[in-house]
Design a protein around this motif. Structure first.
Motif, PDB file in Angstrom:
ATOM      1  N   LEU A 190       0.822  -1.208   0.000  1.00 42.38           N
ATOM      2  CA  LEU A 190       0.000   0.000   0.000  1.00 42.38           C
ATOM      3  C   LEU A 190       0.859   1.262   0.000  1.00 42.38           C
ATOM      4  O   LEU A 190       0.511   2.249  -0.642  1.00 42.38           O
ATOM      5  CB  LEU A 190      -0.950  -0.006   1.206  1.00 42.38           C
ATOM      6  N   THR A 191       1.982   1.205   0.701  1.00 44.48           N
ATOM      7  CA  THR A 191       2.895   2.348   0.704  1.00 44.48           C
ATOM      8  C   THR A 191       3.466   2.581  -0.688  1.00 44.48           C
ATOM      9  O   THR A 191       3.498   3.719  -1.179  1.00 44.48           O
ATOM     10  CB  THR A 191       4.037   2.125   1.706  1.00 44.48           C
ATOM     11  N   LEU A 199      10.980  16.679  11.207  1.00 44.77           N
ATOM     12  CA  LEU A 199      10.552  16.383  12.582  1.00 44.77           C
ATOM     13  C   LEU A 199       9.336  15.460  12.596  1.00 44.77           C
ATOM     14  O   LEU A 199       9.232  14.563  13.436  1.00 44.77           O
ATOM     15  CB  LEU A 199      10.246  17.675  13.344  1.00 44.77           C
ATOM     16  N   PHE A 200       8.426  15.670  11.654  1.00 46.94           N
ATOM     17  CA  PHE A 200       7.260  14.801  11.555  1.00 46.94           C
ATOM     18  C   PHE A 200       7.677  13.371  11.222  1.00 46.94           C
ATOM     19  O   PHE A 200       7.173  12.416  11.808  1.00 46.94           O
ATOM     20  CB  PHE A 200       6.291  15.347  10.500  1.00 46.94           C
ATOM     21  N   LEU A 201       8.619  13.220  10.299  1.00 49.75           N
ATOM     22  CA  LEU A 201       9.116  11.885   9.951  1.00 49.75           C
ATOM     23  C   LEU A 201       9.795  11.230  11.157  1.00 49.75           C
ATOM     24  O   LEU A 201       9.580  10.053  11.432  1.00 49.75           O
ATOM     25  CB  LEU A 201      10.089  11.965   8.772  1.00 49.75           C
ATOM     26  N   ILE A 202      10.603  11.990  11.881  1.00 53.67           N
ATOM     27  CA  ILE A 202      11.279  11.455  13.060  1.00 53.67           C
ATOM     28  C   ILE A 202      10.257  11.034  14.114  1.00 53.67           C
ATOM     29  O   ILE A 202      10.374   9.963  14.715  1.00 53.67           O
ATOM     30  CB  ILE A 202      12.288  12.484  13.617  1.00 53.67           C
ATOM     31  N   LEU A 203       9.220  11.848  14.330  1.00 52.38           N
ATOM     32  CA  LEU A 203       8.171  11.482  15.295  1.00 52.38           C
ATOM     33  C   LEU A 203       7.408  10.238  14.849  1.00 52.38           C
ATOM     34  O   LEU A 203       7.044   9.397  15.675  1.00 52.38           O
ATOM     35  CB  LEU A 203       7.210  12.646  15.504  1.00 52.38           C
ATOM     36  N   LEU A 204       7.179  10.106  13.552  1.00 54.72           N
ATOM     37  CA  LEU A 204       6.537   8.887  13.045  1.00 54.72           C
ATOM     38  C   LEU A 204       7.391   7.665  13.340  1.00 54.72           C
ATOM     39  O   LEU A 204       6.885   6.622  13.770  1.00 54.72           O
ATOM     40  CB  LEU A 204       6.291   8.992  11.541  1.00 54.72           C
ATOM     41  N   LYS A 205       8.698   7.774  13.114  1.00 55.52           N
ATOM     42  CA  LYS A 205       9.592   6.641  13.369  1.00 55.52           C
ATOM     43  C   LYS A 205       9.640   6.310  14.858  1.00 55.52           C
ATOM     44  O   LYS A 205       9.631   5.136  15.241  1.00 55.52           O
ATOM     45  CB  LYS A 205      10.997   6.948  12.833  1.00 55.52           C
ATOM     46  N   ILE A 206       9.675   7.325  15.709  1.00 62.12           N
ATOM     47  CA  ILE A 206       9.651   7.088  17.156  1.00 62.12           C
ATOM     48  C   ILE A 206       8.390   6.325  17.533  1.00 62.12           C
ATOM     49  O   ILE A 206       8.434   5.363  18.307  1.00 62.12           O
ATOM     50  CB  ILE A 206       9.744   8.418  17.929  1.00 62.12           C
ATOM     51  N   LEU A 233       8.007   3.534   6.276  1.00 61.96           N
ATOM     52  CA  LEU A 233       8.677   4.822   6.396  1.00 61.96           C
ATOM     53  C   LEU A 233       9.978   4.889   5.602  1.00 61.96           C
ATOM     54  O   LEU A 233      10.379   5.965   5.168  1.00 61.96           O
ATOM     55  CB  LEU A 233       8.970   5.136   7.865  1.00 61.96           C
ATOM     56  N   PHE A 234      10.645   3.768   5.425  1.00 60.64           N
ATOM     57  CA  PHE A 234      11.937   3.781   4.730  1.00 60.64           C
ATOM     58  C   PHE A 234      11.805   4.237   3.279  1.00 60.64           C
ATOM     59  O   PHE A 234      12.521   5.149   2.859  1.00 60.64           O
ATOM     60  CB  PHE A 234      12.621   2.419   4.842  1.00 60.64           C
ATOM     61  N   PRO A 235      10.916   3.641   2.481  1.00 61.04           N
ATOM     62  CA  PRO A 235      10.804   4.146   1.101  1.00 61.04           C
ATOM     63  C   PRO A 235      10.232   5.566   1.042  1.00 61.04           C
ATOM     64  O   PRO A 235      10.614   6.347   0.175  1.00 61.04           O
ATOM     65  CB  PRO A 235       9.888   3.140   0.406  1.00 61.04           C
ATOM     66  N   LEU A 236       9.331   5.903   1.980  1.00 68.14           N
ATOM     67  CA  LEU A 236       8.786   7.262   1.993  1.00 68.14           C
ATOM     68  C   LEU A 236       9.871   8.287   2.302  1.00 68.14           C
ATOM     69  O   LEU A 236       9.936   9.344   1.675  1.00 68.14           O
ATOM     70  CB  LEU A 236       7.660   7.377   3.024  1.00 68.14           C
TER      71      LEU A 236
END
Length: 133
Positions: A28-29, A58-65, A78-81
């Motif tokens: 889906l990603t 920062l949004f990407l980092i918060l998503l990964k956290i 998240l990696f391909p995004l």
């Protein structure tokens, strides 16, 4: 024999279900990236990321956290995004920073709350071993 076999079958089905969920989310990603890349030009995506300023990474980092701290959420998409939106090296850096912070938070939470849980799970005669660890 029948009970053990049912437990093994349930375990295998659980593993397949978890792997299938990851494959579906990754698909889906990739589909989302394909649709976005054909709906918007790379210049439009780049300008949207630039307009986000410091908040985009920062949004990407918060998503990964959140994918590390909250277990049911998969971080695989998240990696391909990150690579598609920020470029390979910047995306890798942001995901690694988010992972490091997330792992630190998860470790701290398990260290703080985990000892009482482990003490409830082990027998009294094994607690001396736990104290030495």
């Amino acid at each position: 024999m029948q009970v053990r076999m049912n437990e093994e079958v349930r375990e295998i089905v659980g593993i397949l279900r978890n792997n299938m969920t990851t494959v579906v989310l990754l698909f889906l990603t990739m589909l989302g990236i394909f649709i976005v890349s054909h709906s918007f030009s790379s210049e439009e995506i780049a300008s949207a990321i630039e307009r986000g300023g410091i908040y985009a990474p920062l949004f990407l980092i918060l998503l990964k956290i959140s994918t590390v701290v909250f277990a049911p959420i998969s971080g695989a998409p998240l990696f391909p995004l990150a690579g598609a939106f920020f470029g390979f090296w910047h995306g890798l850096f942001y995901v690694l920073v988010g992972g490091l912070i997330g792992y630190t938070i998860a470790f701290s939470l398990s260290r703080y709350f985990g000892r009482a849980f482990v003490e409830r799970m082990i027998e009294t005669n094994e607690r001396g071993l736990l104290a030495r660890i």
